[in-house]
Design a protein around this motif. Structure first.
Motif, short mmCIF file in Angstrom:
data_model
loop_
_atom_site.label_atom_id
_atom_site.label_comp_id
_atom_site.label_asym_id
_atom_site.label_seq_id
_atom_site.Cartn_x
_atom_site.Cartn_y
_atom_site.Cartn_z
N PHE A 88 0.85 -1.18 0.00
CA PHE A 88 0.00 0.00 0.00
C PHE A 88 0.89 1.24 0.00
O PHE A 88 2.05 1.19 0.43
CB PHE A 88 -0.95 0.02 1.20
N GLU A 89 0.34 2.33 -0.48
CA GLU A 89 1.06 3.59 -0.49
C GLU A 89 0.08 4.73 -0.27
O GLU A 89 -0.97 4.79 -0.91
CB GLU A 89 1.79 3.80 -1.82
N LYS A 90 0.42 5.61 0.66
CA LYS A 90 -0.43 6.77 0.94
C LYS A 90 0.11 7.97 0.16
O LYS A 90 1.28 8.32 0.29
CB LYS A 90 -0.45 7.08 2.44
N ILE A 91 -0.75 8.57 -0.64
CA ILE A 91 -0.33 9.69 -1.47
C ILE A 91 -1.19 10.91 -1.16
O ILE A 91 -2.35 10.78 -0.78
CB ILE A 91 -0.42 9.35 -2.97
N HIS A 92 -0.61 12.09 -1.34
CA HIS A 92 -1.34 13.34 -1.18
C HIS A 92 -1.59 13.94 -2.55
O HIS A 92 -0.66 14.06 -3.35
CB HIS A 92 -0.56 14.32 -0.31
N LEU A 93 -2.83 14.29 -2.81
CA LEU A 93 -3.19 14.87 -4.10
C LEU A 93 -3.95 16.17 -3.90
O LEU A 93 -4.92 16.23 -3.14
CB LEU A 93 -4.09 13.91 -4.90
N LYS A 94 -3.50 17.20 -4.58
CA LYS A 94 -4.25 18.44 -4.60
C LYS A 94 -5.49 18.25 -5.46
O LYS A 94 -5.55 17.34 -6.30
CB LYS A 94 -3.38 19.57 -5.15
N ALA A 95 -6.49 19.08 -5.28
CA ALA A 95 -7.71 18.99 -6.09
C ALA A 95 -7.36 19.04 -7.56
O ALA A 95 -6.64 19.94 -8.01
CB ALA A 95 -8.66 20.12 -5.73
N GLY A 96 -7.82 18.03 -8.31
CA GLY A 96 -7.55 17.98 -9.74
C GLY A 96 -6.24 17.32 -10.12
O GLY A 96 -5.99 17.06 -11.30
N GLU A 97 -5.39 17.03 -9.15
CA GLU A 97 -4.06 16.48 -9.45
C GLU A 97 -4.14 14.98 -9.72
O GLU A 97 -4.97 14.26 -9.16
CB GLU A 97 -3.11 16.74 -8.27
N THR A 98 -3.24 14.50 -10.59
CA THR A 98 -3.12 13.08 -10.91
C THR A 98 -1.71 12.59 -10.61
O THR A 98 -0.73 13.29 -10.92
CB THR A 98 -3.43 12.81 -12.39
N LYS A 99 -1.60 11.44 -9.97
CA LYS A 99 -0.30 10.81 -9.73
C LYS A 99 -0.35 9.35 -10.17
O LYS A 99 -1.39 8.69 -10.08
CB LYS A 99 0.08 10.88 -8.25
N THR A 100 0.78 8.87 -10.65
CA THR A 100 0.91 7.46 -10.98
C THR A 100 1.54 6.73 -9.80
O THR A 100 2.61 7.12 -9.32
CB THR A 100 1.77 7.25 -12.23
N VAL A 101 0.87 5.70 -9.34
CA VAL A 101 1.36 4.90 -8.22
C VAL A 101 1.85 3.57 -8.77
O VAL A 101 1.13 2.90 -9.53
CB VAL A 101 0.27 4.67 -7.17
N GLU A 102 3.07 3.19 -8.41
CA GLU A 102 3.65 1.95 -8.91
C GLU A 102 3.95 0.99 -7.75
O GLU A 102 4.36 1.41 -6.68
CB GLU A 102 4.95 2.23 -9.67
N PHE A 103 3.74 -0.29 -8.02
CA PHE A 103 4.10 -1.34 -7.08
C PHE A 103 5.03 -2.32 -7.79
O PHE A 103 4.74 -2.78 -8.91
CB PHE A 103 2.86 -2.10 -6.59
N SER A 104 6.14 -2.66 -7.15
CA SER A 104 7.05 -3.67 -7.68
C SER A 104 6.66 -5.02 -7.10
O SER A 104 6.54 -5.17 -5.87
CB SER A 104 8.50 -3.33 -7.31
N ILE A 105 6.46 -5.99 -7.95
CA ILE A 105 6.03 -7.33 -7.53
C ILE A 105 7.16 -8.30 -7.81
O ILE A 105 7.54 -8.51 -8.98
CB ILE A 105 4.75 -7.76 -8.27
N ASP A 106 7.72 -8.87 -6.77
CA ASP A 106 8.80 -9.85 -6.95
C ASP A 106 8.32 -11.23 -6.51
O ASP A 106 7.21 -11.40 -6.00
CB ASP A 106 10.06 -9.43 -6.20
N GLU A 107 9.17 -12.19 -6.69
CA GLU A 107 8.79 -13.57 -6.41
C GLU A 107 8.46 -13.79 -4.94
O GLU A 107 7.61 -14.62 -4.60
CB GLU A 107 9.92 -14.51 -6.86
N GLU A 108 9.13 -13.05 -4.06
CA GLU A 108 8.90 -13.21 -2.63
C GLU A 108 7.44 -12.92 -2.27
O GLU A 108 6.87 -13.54 -1.36
CB GLU A 108 9.83 -12.28 -1.84
N MET A 109 6.82 -11.96 -2.98
CA MET A 109 5.41 -11.61 -2.72
C MET A 109 4.47 -12.77 -3.03
O MET A 109 3.35 -12.81 -2.53
CB MET A 109 5.00 -10.41 -3.57
N LEU A 110 4.91 -13.67 -3.88
CA LEU A 110 4.04 -14.75 -4.35
C LEU A 110 4.21 -16.04 -3.55
O LEU A 110 3.52 -17.02 -3.79
CB LEU A 110 4.32 -15.05 -5.83
N LYS A 111 5.13 -16.02 -2.61
CA LYS A 111 5.45 -17.26 -1.90
C LYS A 111 4.38 -17.65 -0.88
O LYS A 111 3.68 -16.81 -0.33
CB LYS A 111 6.81 -17.14 -1.22
#
Length: 536
Positions: free
Chosen positions: A477-500
């Motif tokens: 999870f990631e907490k982001i702050h956005l001003k009214a009307g603002e857009t941000k791209t949120v990225e998550f890296s998924i590695d093999e450890e997450m799938l174990k």
């Protein structure tokens, strides 16, 4: 609680392992037993897992009287036997039971405990004292001058206020009844036992905290709206039911009655908005405070029903230490603010939320059931062979006949005074090789008129495994702050450890196959769904 070894290692132990990885210095034993063995005498937990597998070198202390409690468990025949079981399990310090100081010398003389065991425990305790600086100054934590500098320090109070703001969850806001604009003329009825309640605000485990210094909701609102066009009128309406400390049961002598209902209804009729502060007395939460009925205690719901008849919008502010059955409240009130027990700066923090000076951003870390009969209920459940499909209901499926299967409020849920839109969910590849990784992303836009924060959540599901897998699992999870009307791209890296997971042979592996991925606002949100495969 009985559980499989797989459930223990996949669900319950990872948070503890994470603390070891981050350098935690000590652990405390739990009161309960694990599969028949009390934790304070459990060699599997403290020797095999904590010490041998995880390499923890710090100190382990018992909880309050936990060693002597192994006698009541029926695991030790007497206190001497309990002391032997505890030291054999790798426990270093005995809190309150006095089992070690009373019996260890005798156990050594009889050959049941070795001097080496005691030396190891003592060395861990002395190391902790050294790290705390107690060898240099045994009284360094009894510094009255330092106490005056630290206790009620303005910077600390500021942090307490901010922490409370960030923990309060907005559960409902029909018709945008909140926030209450300071510049708009409005009469607000303040009703309920928590408007002036001070003692409960720090929660059950405040211990030495000065409850008399906690800021009440009324005090916070009066300061916040001082000089504004908002006018408050107060009526308590009812009281909180209490625990009889002699019986540890709900008091049968101090029972809330309806004598204050008429005044509360009259105040409500002469208002534009009704703000009701309700919840649980702090003794109703914490250790040894289980409930079989998790609706609002006493006659608080009855009072709400009377206030509902006025036709005025109702804002319900809750102070409680557990998820409650809010099924009636969710259907009948206009806004619900889950404040929990926000601590010493309670009134200020809640007023910050209600006024909109702080835009609520917290998400639920617990699932709220529709009623107590749904418990246990949690988002990462496992499917049955006949899962219920709400879009295609059928007989002989895993469902309730008197309630939806879904929770009232799901894990990860929480509203804001602004709105967020997720779009263009992408994944860097629909498959990746063992040992590599991929990236999932989504664009989040603040589509409302206010600046705000959003907790973007990543969920994964292994579709087919050598053992049954949960329907989804939170992996980031990631907490982001956005001003009214603002857009941000949120990225998550998924590695093999997450799938174990622990496979059928209890091996910690990632099994090749297909996976589902969601980047979501809560565990119930499945709108941004992606798929990928792990290949060998």
């Amino acid at each position: 609680m009985d559980m499989s070894e797989r459930e223990l290692h996949e669900t319950f132990l990872p948070p503890f392992k994470a603390t070891v990885d981050e350098g935690v210095a000590s652990f405390m034993t739990a009161f309960n037993d694990l599969n028949g063995v009390p934790c304070t005498g459990n060699q599997y937990l403290f020797k095999e897992i904590l010490r041998d597998r995880w390499g923890f070198g710090g100190m382990v202390v018992t909880d309050y009287t936990a060693i002597m409690e192994m006698v009541a468990h029926g695991f030790a025949k007497d206190l001497k036997h309990a002391a032997e079981l505890a030291i054999d399990a790798g426990i270093d310090m005995d809190m309150i039971s006095e089992a070690f100081v009373t019996h260890l010398k005798e156990l050594v003389e009889e050959g049941d405990v070795s001097e080496e065991q005691i030396d190891v425990a003592v060395s861990r305790i002395l190391e902790m004292k050294f790290l705390l600086g107690l060898f240099d100054d045994p009284f360094r934590y009894f510094d009255a001058e330092r106490q005056q500098e630290v206790v009620m320090n303005p910077e600390h109070l500021k942090t307490a206020r901010e922490a409370a703001q960030r923990s309060i969850v907005l559960l409902k806001n029909e018709g945008n009844v909140l926030p209450l604009d300071k510049n708009t003329s409005k009469r607000v009825a303040l009703i309920g036992p928590f408007v002036k309640e001070r003692e409960s605000l720090n929660g059950e485990w405040a211990i030495k905290g000065d409850r008399n210094k906690s800021v009440t909701l009324l005090e916070g609102l009066e300061e916040k709206y001082d000089g504004s066009r908002v006018e408050f009128t107060y009526a308590q309406g009812t009281t909180l039911p209490l625990i009889d400390r002699s019986t540890q049961k709900v008091s049968v002598t101090e029972v809330p009655d309806r004598r204050g209902f008429a005044e509360a209804v009259n105040v409500a009729r002469n208002s534009d908005v009704i703000m009701v502060a309700m919840g649980e007395n702090y003794h109703w939460s914490g250790e040894a405070a289980s409930r079989t009925d998790i609706t609002l205690p006493g006659n608080q719901r009855e009072l709400l029903k009377e206030l509902k008849k006025t036709g005025k919008p109702i804002v319900l502010v809750l102070f409680n230490g557990r998820p409650l059955d809010l099924s009636w409240e969710e259907e009948n009130v206009d806004a619900i603010v889950e404040a929990w027990y926000p601590g010493m700066m309670s009134g200020h923090a809640v007023a910050d939320i209600l006024s909109g000076d702080y835009n609520p951003s917290a998400k639920l870390v617990m699932t709220f059931p529709r009623n107590v009969g749904q418990i246990p209920i949690f988002y990462n459940m496992k499917n049955t062979g006949r899962p219920f499909d709400a879009e295609h209901p059928a007989d002989y499926r895993s469902s309730y006949i008197d309630s939806p299967n879904t929770p009232l409020f799901p894990f990860g849920y929480g509203l804001s005074y602004t709105t967020f839109e997720y779009a263009n969910a992408k994944i860097s590849s629909d498959k990746f090789q063992s040992g590599s990784s991929l990236t999932a992303s989504v664009e989040v836009t603040n589509t409302g008129d206010l600046d705000g924060e959003e907790v973007v959540q990543l969920y994964l599901r292994d579709r087919v495994g050598s053992v049954v897998r949960p329907v989804k699992e939170l992996k980031g999870f990631e907490k982001i702050h956005l001003k009214a009307g603002e857009t941000k791209t949120v990225e998550f890296s998924i590695d093999e450890e997450m799938l174990k997971m622990y496979n059928i042979d209890m091996e910690w592996v990632a099994e090749p196959g297909e996976f589902d991925l969601w980047i979501a606002t809560s565990s119930a949100d499945e709108s941004n769904h992606l798929e990928f495969s792990l290949v060998e």
